[in-house]
Design a protein around this motif. Structure first.
Motif, PDB file in Angstrom:
ATOM      1  N   GLY A   1      37.981  38.775  46.140  1.00  0.00           N
ATOM      2  CA  GLY A   1      39.425  38.699  46.362  1.00  0.00           C
ATOM      3  C   GLY A   1      39.847  39.454  47.604  1.00  0.00           C
ATOM      4  N   ALA A   2      39.236  40.628  47.823  1.00  0.00           N
ATOM      5  CA  ALA A   2      39.582  41.426  49.000  1.00  0.00           C
ATOM      6  C   ALA A   2      39.190  40.714  50.289  1.00  0.00           C
ATOM      7  CB  ALA A   2      38.891  42.793  48.917  1.00  0.00           C
ATOM      8  N   VAL A   3      38.019  40.066  50.297  1.00  0.00           N
ATOM      9  CA  VAL A   3      37.558  39.349  51.493  1.00  0.00           C
ATOM     10  C   VAL A   3      38.516  38.220  51.846  1.00  0.00           C
ATOM     11  CG1 VAL A   3      35.773  37.800  52.379  1.00  0.00           C
ATOM     12  CG2 VAL A   3      35.128  39.948  51.260  1.00  0.00           C
TER      13      VAL A   3
ATOM     14  N   ILE B   1      34.034  33.202  42.628  1.00  0.00           N
ATOM     15  CA  ILE B   1      34.373  34.030  41.468  1.00  0.00           C
ATOM     16  C   ILE B   1      33.659  33.528  40.222  1.00  0.00           C
ATOM     17  CG2 ILE B   1      36.278  34.628  39.905  1.00  0.00           C
ATOM     18  CD1 ILE B   1      38.067  34.854  42.344  1.00  0.00           C
ATOM     19  N   GLU B   2      33.509  32.208  40.111  1.00  0.00           N
ATOM     20  CA  GLU B   2      32.816  31.641  38.959  1.00  0.00           C
ATOM     21  C   GLU B   2      31.323  31.935  38.985  1.00  0.00           C
ATOM     22  OE1 GLU B   2      33.761  27.536  39.173  1.00  0.00           O
ATOM     23  OE2 GLU B   2      35.782  27.760  38.300  1.00  0.00           O
ATOM     24  N   ASN B   3      30.762  32.079  40.198  1.00  0.00           N
ATOM     25  CA  ASN B   3      29.310  32.238  40.327  1.00  0.00           C
ATOM     26  C   ASN B   3      28.854  33.669  40.541  1.00  0.00           C
ATOM     27  OD1 ASN B   3      29.053  29.437  40.148  1.00  0.00           O
ATOM     28  ND2 ASN B   3      29.235  29.165  42.368  1.00  0.00           N
ATOM     29  N   GLU B   4      29.730  34.532  41.000  1.00  0.00           N
ATOM     30  CA  GLU B   4      29.354  35.900  41.340  1.00  0.00           C
ATOM     31  C   GLU B   4      30.073  36.900  40.432  1.00  0.00           C
ATOM     32  OE1 GLU B   4      27.024  36.327  43.537  1.00  0.00           O
ATOM     33  OE2 GLU B   4      26.980  34.283  44.320  1.00  0.00           O
ATOM     34  N   ALA B   5      29.578  38.129  40.456  1.00  0.00           N
ATOM     35  CA  ALA B   5      30.167  39.177  39.619  1.00  0.00           C
ATOM     36  C   ALA B   5      31.014  40.152  40.426  1.00  0.00           C
ATOM     37  CB  ALA B   5      29.061  39.944  38.892  1.00  0.00           C
ATOM     38  N   GLN B   6      31.321  39.788  41.658  1.00  0.00           N
ATOM     39  CA  GLN B   6      32.070  40.673  42.553  1.00  0.00           C
ATOM     40  C   GLN B   6      33.505  40.173  42.720  1.00  0.00           C
ATOM     41  OE1 GLN B   6      30.772  43.401  43.801  1.00  0.00           O
ATOM     42  NE2 GLN B   6      28.641  43.117  43.225  1.00  0.00           N
ATOM     43  N   THR B   7      34.237  40.103  41.619  1.00  0.00           N
ATOM     44  CA  THR B   7      35.567  39.503  41.658  1.00  0.00           C
ATOM     45  C   THR B   7      36.508  40.250  42.608  1.00  0.00           C
ATOM     46  OG1 THR B   7      35.309  38.753  39.378  1.00  0.00           O
ATOM     47  CG2 THR B   7      37.538  38.806  40.277  1.00  0.00           C
ATOM     48  N   VAL B   8      36.533  41.570  42.502  1.00  0.00           N
ATOM     49  CA  VAL B   8      37.442  42.364  43.340  1.00  0.00           C
ATOM     50  C   VAL B   8      37.063  42.244  44.809  1.00  0.00           C
ATOM     51  CG1 VAL B   8      38.290  44.686  43.849  1.00  0.00           C
ATOM     52  CG2 VAL B   8      37.958  43.968  41.468  1.00  0.00           C
ATOM     53  N   ALA B   9      35.766  42.339  45.096  1.00  0.00           N
ATOM     54  CA  ALA B   9      35.311  42.248  46.488  1.00  0.00           C
ATOM     55  C   ALA B   9      35.599  40.869  47.070  1.00  0.00           C
ATOM     56  CB  ALA B   9      33.820  42.556  46.567  1.00  0.00           C
TER      57      ALA B   9
ATOM     58  N   ALA C   1      39.593  27.176  47.417  1.00  0.00           N
ATOM     59  CA  ALA C   1      38.598  26.451  46.626  1.00  0.00           C
ATOM     60  C   ALA C   1      37.261  27.193  46.632  1.00  0.00           C
ATOM     61  CB  ALA C   1      38.424  25.038  47.165  1.00  0.00           C
ATOM     62  N   LEU C   2      36.871  27.702  47.810  1.00  0.00           N
ATOM     63  CA  LEU C   2      35.621  28.456  47.890  1.00  0.00           C
ATOM     64  C   LEU C   2      35.732  29.763  47.120  1.00  0.00           C
ATOM     65  CD1 LEU C   2      32.779  28.766  48.996  1.00  0.00           C
ATOM     66  CD2 LEU C   2      33.751  29.805  51.050  1.00  0.00           C
ATOM     67  N   MET C   3      36.863  30.435  47.201  1.00  0.00           N
ATOM     68  CA  MET C   3      37.045  31.685  46.455  1.00  0.00           C
ATOM     69  C   MET C   3      36.900  31.447  44.956  1.00  0.00           C
ATOM     70  SD  MET C   3      40.280  34.342  46.422  1.00  0.00           S
ATOM     71  CE  MET C   3      41.310  33.238  45.451  1.00  0.00           C
ATOM     72  N   LYS C   4      37.481  30.374  44.450  1.00  0.00           N
ATOM     73  CA  LYS C   4      37.373  30.043  43.032  1.00  0.00           C
ATOM     74  C   LYS C   4      35.918  29.818  42.638  1.00  0.00           C
ATOM     75  CE  LYS C   4      39.126  26.749  39.589  1.00  0.00           C
ATOM     76  NZ  LYS C   4      37.814  26.244  39.135  1.00  0.00           N
ATOM     77  N   ALA C   5      35.182  29.085  43.487  1.00  0.00           N
ATOM     78  CA  ALA C   5      33.772  28.831  43.198  1.00  0.00           C
ATOM     79  C   ALA C   5      32.959  30.122  43.222  1.00  0.00           C
ATOM     80  CB  ALA C   5      33.214  27.830  44.214  1.00  0.00           C
TER      81      ALA C   5
ATOM     82  N   PHE D   1      26.929  39.237  48.470  1.00  0.00           N
ATOM     83  CA  PHE D   1      27.431  38.121  47.665  1.00  0.00           C
ATOM     84  C   PHE D   1      27.967  36.978  48.530  1.00  0.00           C
ATOM     85  CE2 PHE D   1      30.905  41.073  48.321  1.00  0.00           C
ATOM     86  CZ  PHE D   1      31.959  40.250  48.689  1.00  0.00           C
ATOM     87  N   LEU D   2      28.155  37.234  49.825  1.00  0.00           N
ATOM     88  CA  LEU D   2      28.652  36.187  50.712  1.00  0.00           C
ATOM     89  C   LEU D   2      27.553  35.241  51.186  1.00  0.00           C
ATOM     90  CD1 LEU D   2      31.095  38.245  52.989  1.00  0.00           C
ATOM     91  CD2 LEU D   2      31.672  36.780  51.059  1.00  0.00           C
ATOM     92  N   GLU D   3      26.290  35.653  50.983  1.00  0.00           N
ATOM     93  CA  GLU D   3      25.177  34.830  51.455  1.00  0.00           C
ATOM     94  C   GLU D   3      25.143  33.512  50.685  1.00  0.00           C
ATOM     95  OE1 GLU D   3      21.580  37.008  51.185  1.00  0.00           O
ATOM     96  OE2 GLU D   3      22.194  38.559  52.612  1.00  0.00           O
TER      97      GLU D   3
END
Length: 222
Positions: A193-195, A183-191, A177-181, A4-6
């Motif tokens: 947040g952990a990163v 979370i809005e685009n990916e389904a890996q909310t917990v992962a 700001a990137l984390m918010k974006a 999901f980081l790609e």
């Protein structure tokens, strides 16, 4: 696991956080030192200004200050910070300005507590040999005060690092700001947040350990 980081510049976002922290820390240290000098100044007007600044700014939420720098200074008063045609650069500089103005109040109070640890007899002896107030402060009081408050200043720096996330409110592309974006685009909310939580730990933990060691190493022996 981390697919999901790609496509996201996570390192670039944290580099923006590092730049915000470094510039804001430097500015806060300079302004906070000036405010601390005002608070112990023999001039009533300077003491009053320093006291009013610290008491007012410390009781205003940082988000309000950051938003004011954008909506108030930029949009209403036309303060562009030298970048009228570059929104990203202007937002970055305004965020630094807001962070400096806010955290300088805390640097001031930490430094003033260090000034109070310096025995008054040293300042009196310095004045007796003809040194001015500024010379006493610069040559005798502040060097000892800084050594006494490395620990509290480390706490301010760590808080500043975490508070850079508020810059996302005015569009600065830092880590929050990137984390918010993401979370809005990916389904890996917990992962996600952990990163980002791990990233902030990497930024703040070594800082706390290093400055804690320096605090013990450089402590003034009384």
């Amino acid at each position: 696991m981390f697919d999901f980081l790609e496509g996201y510049d996570v390192l670039g976002a944290f580099w923006m956080t590092v730049k915000l922290t470094a510039l804001s820390a430097l500015g806060s240290l300079v302004l906070g030192t000036l405010l601390a000098a005002m608070r112990v100044s023999p001039v009533p007007l300077m003491r009053g200004f320093g006291t009013a600044y610290v008491n007012i700014v410390r009781n205003i939420p940082l988000t309000v200050i950051i938003v004011f720098t954008s909506l108030g200074l930029a949009d209403i008063f036309g303060v562009t910070m030298g970048a009228p045609d570059n929104f990203d650069t202007q937002g970055f500089r305004l965020a630094v300005l807001g962070l400096v103005g806010y955290h300088a109040a805390f640097v001031c109070e930490a430094l003033r507590s260090g000034i109070n640890t310096v025995p008054p007899g040293q300042a009196e002896a310095a004045r007796a040999i003809g040194l001015s107030f500024s010379q006493v402060l610069r040559l005798i009081v502040l060097p000892q005060a800084f050594r006494s408050v490395i620990g509290p200043l480390a706490n301010v720096l760590i808080a500043l690092t975490k508070n850079t996330t508020v810059a996302a409110a005015i569009g600065v592309a830092e880590a929050a700001a990137l984390m918010k974006a993401m979370i809005e685009n990916e389904a890996q909310t917990v992962a996600i947040g952990a990163v980002f939580a791990f990233g902030f730990v990497v930024l703040t933990l070594p800082t706390g350990l290093l400055l804690g060691w320096l605090s013990k190493r450089l402590a003034v022996k009384r």
